[in-house]
Design a protein around this motif. Structure first.
Motif, mmCIF file in Angstrom:
data_model
loop_
_atom_site.group_PDB
_atom_site.id
_atom_site.type_symbol
_atom_site.label_atom_id
_atom_site.label_comp_id
_atom_site.label_asym_id
_atom_site.label_seq_id
_atom_site.Cartn_x
_atom_site.Cartn_y
_atom_site.Cartn_z
ATOM 1 N N UNK A 163 0.715 -1.219 -0.040
ATOM 2 C CA UNK A 163 -0.103 0.023 0.049
ATOM 3 C C UNK A 163 0.759 1.320 -0.037
ATOM 4 N N UNK A 164 2.061 1.273 0.860
ATOM 5 C CA UNK A 164 2.831 2.423 0.912
ATOM 6 C C UNK A 164 4.235 2.129 0.517
ATOM 7 N N UNK A 165 4.692 2.202 -0.686
ATOM 8 C CA UNK A 165 5.962 1.595 -1.217
ATOM 9 C C UNK A 165 7.065 2.447 -0.499
ATOM 10 N N UNK A 166 6.792 3.744 -0.184
ATOM 11 C CA UNK A 166 7.847 4.688 0.538
ATOM 12 C C UNK A 166 8.070 4.408 1.656
ATOM 13 N N UNK A 167 7.263 4.044 2.643
ATOM 14 C CA UNK A 167 7.279 3.614 4.049
ATOM 15 C C UNK A 167 8.022 2.217 3.988
ATOM 16 N N UNK A 168 7.804 1.297 3.041
ATOM 17 C CA UNK A 168 8.456 -0.032 3.074
ATOM 18 C C UNK A 168 9.806 0.140 2.634
ATOM 19 N N UNK A 169 10.223 0.989 1.682
ATOM 20 C CA UNK A 169 11.639 1.366 1.264
ATOM 21 C C UNK A 169 12.555 1.711 2.412
ATOM 22 N N UNK A 170 11.845 2.657 2.955
ATOM 23 C CA UNK A 170 12.515 3.224 4.562
ATOM 24 C C UNK A 170 13.039 2.051 5.370
ATOM 25 N N UNK A 171 11.801 1.386 5.615
ATOM 26 C CA UNK A 171 12.017 0.253 6.543
ATOM 27 C C UNK A 171 12.913 -0.668 5.930
ATOM 28 N N UNK A 172 12.927 -0.973 4.760
ATOM 29 C CA UNK A 172 13.767 -1.964 3.941
ATOM 30 C C UNK A 172 15.449 -1.592 4.244
ATOM 31 N N UNK A 173 15.580 -0.211 4.447
ATOM 32 C CA UNK A 173 17.050 0.106 4.208
ATOM 33 C C UNK A 173 17.722 -0.510 5.841
ATOM 34 N N UNK A 174 16.861 -0.416 6.777
ATOM 35 C CA UNK A 174 17.287 -0.981 8.169
ATOM 36 C C UNK A 174 17.522 -2.755 7.929
ATOM 37 N N UNK A 175 16.442 -3.203 7.408
ATOM 38 C CA UNK A 175 16.282 -4.721 7.162
ATOM 39 C C UNK A 175 17.426 -5.162 6.133
ATOM 40 N N UNK A 176 17.860 -4.396 5.371
ATOM 41 C CA UNK A 176 19.146 -4.738 4.516
ATOM 42 C C UNK A 176 20.349 -4.865 5.486
ATOM 43 N N UNK A 177 20.624 -3.625 6.214
ATOM 44 C CA UNK A 177 21.526 -3.468 7.243
ATOM 45 C C UNK A 177 21.687 -4.892 8.361
ATOM 46 N N UNK A 178 20.391 -5.283 8.610
ATOM 47 C CA UNK A 178 20.227 -6.354 9.284
ATOM 48 C C UNK A 178 20.825 -7.735 8.780
ATOM 49 N N UNK A 179 20.254 -7.741 7.329
ATOM 50 C CA UNK A 179 20.674 -8.926 6.518
ATOM 51 C C UNK A 179 21.947 -9.058 6.427
ATOM 52 N N UNK A 180 22.680 -8.057 5.995
ATOM 53 C CA UNK A 180 24.181 -8.089 5.911
ATOM 54 C C UNK A 180 24.950 -8.813 7.191
ATOM 55 N N UNK A 181 24.610 -8.000 8.425
ATOM 56 C CA UNK A 181 25.095 -8.432 9.508
ATOM 57 C C UNK A 181 24.790 -9.927 9.982
ATOM 58 N N UNK A 182 23.837 -10.424 9.764
ATOM 59 C CA UNK A 182 23.487 -12.064 9.816
ATOM 60 C C UNK A 182 23.992 -12.670 8.790
ATOM 61 N N UNK A 183 24.539 -12.231 7.480
ATOM 62 C CA UNK A 183 25.008 -13.068 6.812
ATOM 63 C C UNK A 183 26.507 -13.061 6.937
#
Ligand code: BES
Ligand code: MN
Ligand code: ZN
Length: 498
Positions: A163-183
């Protein structure tokens, strides 16, 4: 790092070709946006004729219905949408990704009846995809005989419709940082010890400088000067010299005391002269899971520019059998001045952490210290592989860790400390010995650590059962789990930023 799928976000729109992924609640209830892709009638028929009933993280892949330009339709169950936690969104993403096969072009309709698919939830779904896509296959010269990489899904382009791609993109920036740390943490744990010794591990840590993390590496000479006889005693049986790595991320106010994370980094634990049995000894390449989690966490916090001052310290050694190795009965002097009678050279993790914790506390006077260590087989006897052991001298910190565990699914379970256990490591020859009785082994190890943390708030996470060899899950198919990165990132985000 393995190749990863590309993920983007867009506003809800008709899905016209490629693979469509729809979420279905229990009993096959779908959101309007999902029904519009293939129609309610078809969804009901699938529910009627298949075993798929929309149970959480169940999934089904089928040929797309005729009359559409789609190739494939994937349904992912979401159970009761009102009950979805952060961890469940990861499971949905992982489960969805496992079903995309050879698809190159994938659209996910991220909508559910009765659930708010906010930016955070969409980002967690994407995080589940990234973590599921991880494989440790760098040493396979012929890719994909019998593993998930066969379908080369890593090259898929996945669009999440929200519904709100802007909000998702913003939250995804943090999630990507988490993914990189876990990986990163998974890569370090999966790496064999011939490739990743203390020196090489420290070199990997130096790469965090690119993210503006301050990194300092101490060598055995430095540590000798500081009096770290406990850590150095473990390292002396290896031809590969020890390292102590200190990482600092300054995202908070200049003068504010940091929070600190300390990791056990035994790159290989043969047991030393108190040698381990041959069966399963290879798994001891993962005995640096605590250090890997601390390194991954610092990577995550720095790349998402967390607003907090953080210190990460890892003690890197190899525990080997050698003419120069430490013997049972040896007495070493730790940096704290306390002497330790080493009655079993296989209880080495606590010897490494004793000096790392003491050094951390003395130098940084942190608000609290959390250490992570694959410390005891006994914690696996007590808790199995779905909870890490939590030991703490501070009820507030313990509760914060418990809550972070519940929301991320990296669960912790508090274990006791107490004077009855503490006295089991008294010995007549020195201030303490490094083993106690067979019963309560994980608690005794924790009591040992407690003697090196002073009055500082402290928690010890025994991750022997959770860092590696855990059953494959929706979002981890590899031996190493990366346990601790998501837990502690959540701890920091919920309690210590801003
Ligand atoms: N690294 C091991 C603990 C471990 C065991 C981690 C299995 C992961 C899986 C640790 O150094 C160790 O050997 N602990 C001993 C302590 C004992 C000698 C008091 C143990 O648990 O047996
Ligand atoms: Mn050991
Ligand atoms: Zn060990």
């Amino acid at each position: 790092m393995s190749k990863r799928p590309s993920i983007s976000f867009a506003k809800f729109a008709a899905v016209e070709n490629g693979t469509a992924i729809l979420l279905l609640a229990a009993e096959g209830k779908a959101a309007q946006e999902a029904e519009s892709v293939v129609g309610q009638a078809l969804l009901s028929r699938i529910i009627d004729v298949s075993d798929f009933k929309g149970k959480l993280a169940a999934s089904l892949s089928t040929l797309a219905p005729s009359g559409t330009e789609l190739d494939r339709l994937v349904l992912v169950g979401a159970g009761d949408p009102a009950k979805l936690k952060a961890d469940d969104w990861l499971k949905l993403g992982g489960s969805a990704f496992s079903k995309i096969g050879k698809a190159k072009h994938v659209s996910v309709v991220l909508a559910l009846p009765g659930a708010d698919v906010s930016g955070e939830n969409a980002a967690d779904f994407a995080l589940g995809i990234l973590l599921r896509a991880y494989t440790f296959d760098k040493y396979k010269t012929k890719k994909g005989r019998n593993d998930e990489s066969r379908d080369d899904k890593s090259s898929a382009k996945i669009t999440l419709l929200v519904a709100d791609p802007q909000a998702a993109k913003k939250a995804f920036a943090n999630a990507e940082a988490v993914a990189e740390g876990v990986i990163l943490a998974r890569d370090l744990v999966n790496e064999p010890a011939n490739i990743l010794g203390p020196v090489e591990f420290a070199e990997r840590i130096e790469e965090l400088k690119k993210l503006d993390v301050k990194v300092e590496i101490l060598d055995p000479k430095d540590m000798k000067k500081l009096g770290m006889g406990s850590l150095l005693g473990v390292a002396q049986g290896s031809v590969r010299p020890a390292r102590l790595a200190i990482m600092e991320w300054q995202g908070g106010k200049g003068k504010e005391a940091p929070i600190a994370f300390v990791g056990k980094g035994v790159v290989f634990d043969s047991g030393g002269v108190s040698i381990k049995p041959a069966a399963g000894m290879d798994e001891m390449k993962g005995d640096m899971g605590g250090a890997a989690a601390v390194t991954g966490l610092l990577h995550t916090l720095a790349s998402r520019k967390a607003k907090v001052n953080v210190v990460g310290i890892v003690g890197l050694v190899e525990n080997m059998v050698d003419g120069n190795a430490q013997r049972p009965g040896d007495i070493v002097t730790s940096m704290s001045g306390q002497t330790i009678e080493v009655l079993n050279t296989d209880a080495e993790g606590r010897l490494v952490l004793a000096d790392a914790l003491y050094y951390c506390n003395e130098r940084f006077q942190p608000k609290f210290m959390v250490n992570l260590a694959t410390l005891t087989g006994a914690i696996m006897v007590a808790l199995g592989q779905s909870h890490a052991g939590l030991f703490s001298n501070d009820d507030t910190l313990a509760a914060q860790l418990f809550d972070a565990g519940q929301s991320t699914g990296e669960k912790v379970w508090r274990m006791p400390l107490g004077a009855e256990y503490d006295k089991l490591i008294d010995t007549k020859n020195a201030d303490m010995k490094n083993i106690g009785t067979r019963f309560g082994g994980a608690i005794i190890a924790a009591q040992f650590l407690k003697r090196f943390v002073g009055d500082t708030a402290w928690a010890h996470l025994d991750i022997a059962g959770t860092a590696m060899g855990t059953p494959a899950s929706e979002y981890n198919q590899s031996w190493a789990s990366g346990f601790g990165v998501r837990l502690l990132d959540r701890l920091v985000q919920d309690n210590f930023e801003g």
